[in-house]
Enzyme design. Structure first.
Site, PDB file in Angstrom:
ATOM      1  N   ILE A  85       0.879  -1.161   0.000  1.00  0.00           N
ATOM      2  CA  ILE A  85       0.000   0.000   0.000  1.00  0.00           C
ATOM      3  C   ILE A  85       0.922   1.217   0.000  1.00  0.00           C
ATOM      4  CG2 ILE A  85      -0.275   0.002   2.501  1.00  0.00           C
ATOM      5  CD1 ILE A  85      -3.195   1.003   2.000  1.00  0.00           C
ATOM      6  N   ALA A  86       0.658   2.136  -0.911  1.00  0.00           N
ATOM      7  CA  ALA A  86       1.538   3.301  -1.037  1.00  0.00           C
ATOM      8  C   ALA A  86       0.764   4.494  -1.571  1.00  0.00           C
ATOM      9  CB  ALA A  86       2.694   2.978  -1.970  1.00  0.00           C
ATOM     10  N   GLU A 119       2.405  -6.710   7.061  1.00  0.00           N
ATOM     11  CA  GLU A 119       3.680  -6.445   7.712  1.00  0.00           C
ATOM     12  C   GLU A 119       4.008  -4.988   7.474  1.00  0.00           C
ATOM     13  OE1 GLU A 119       6.228  -9.053   5.604  1.00  0.00           O
ATOM     14  OE2 GLU A 119       5.611 -10.810   6.742  1.00  0.00           O
ATOM     15  N   ASN A 124       8.119   2.821  10.630  1.00  0.00           N
ATOM     16  CA  ASN A 124       7.263   3.580   9.713  1.00  0.00           C
ATOM     17  C   ASN A 124       6.061   4.111  10.498  1.00  0.00           C
ATOM     18  OD1 ASN A 124       5.558   4.542   7.715  1.00  0.00           O
ATOM     19  ND2 ASN A 124       6.063   2.909   6.277  1.00  0.00           N
ATOM     20  N   TYR A 131      -2.672   1.989  10.230  1.00  0.00           N
ATOM     21  CA  TYR A 131      -3.161   0.650  10.555  1.00  0.00           C
ATOM     22  C   TYR A 131      -3.795   0.607  11.947  1.00  0.00           C
ATOM     23  CZ  TYR A 131      -0.262  -0.393   6.508  1.00  0.00           C
ATOM     24  OH  TYR A 131       0.307  -0.409   5.267  1.00  0.00           O
TER      25      TYR A 131
END
Length: 165
Positions: A85-86, A119, A124, A131
């Site tokens: 995911i970016a 993960e 980060n 999350y």
């Protein structure tokens, strides 16, 4: 493919659509910019695209078609794994990552999973906040998982209720 028509999200100026082969070179370039040592190559993206229907990738674009972000999912039985995911640098902090994550969870739920796993690098902070806010919990740590640099990976899980999508 799960979505056959683009989906617009209120409050966000992005449109979600399935990943297309014409996106791959651009995504490989974004990967280098965003992840450097951990970046996926264009060849890796081709392999991921070939993994359909088990692999499911979505792209968020602005109304003019610019890629604002992307995300992917691997669904195996009753568990789905977030593969990536970016959010593009110019679109970070605007909620695009949350829109993408919500879409992955929606797609996983539609496919009848019990849990979504991912993960994330322990250092980060932005991703961890995303999350945490989405309800994921840390279930284990993989020490020195990310190389180079010996970065730890946190394994996180979200339990989903079937039929919630």
């Amino acid at each position: 493919m799960t979505v056959t028509q683009p989906r617009t999200h209120p409050g966000e100026e992005v449109v979600l659509r399935d990943l297309e082969w014409t996106d791959l070179a651009h995504l490989a370039t974004l990967e280098q910019l965003l992840f450097a040592d951990d970046a996926w190559s264009e060849a890796t993206w081709w392999s991921e695209l070939a993994g359909r229907p088990r692999r499911d990738y979505v792209v968020a674009t602005t109304l003019d078609g610019t890629i604002a972000g992307y995300a992917g999912l691997d669904v195996a039985g009753d568990v789905a794994d977030v593969m990536t995911i970016a959010t593009s640098p110019g679109h970070q902090g605007r909620g695009t990552g949350r829109v993408l994550l919500d879409e992955l969870v929606r797609r996983a739920t539609l496919r009848g999973v019990d849990a979504v796993l991912l993960e994330v690098r322990a250092d980060n902070d932005a991703a961890r906040r995303l999350y945490d806010r989405a309800g994921f919990e840390v279930i284990s740590v993989r020490r020195r998982y990310y190389q180079p640099g010996n970065g730890d990976a946190l394994v996180m899980r979200l339990l989903v209720t079937k039929g919630d999508a």
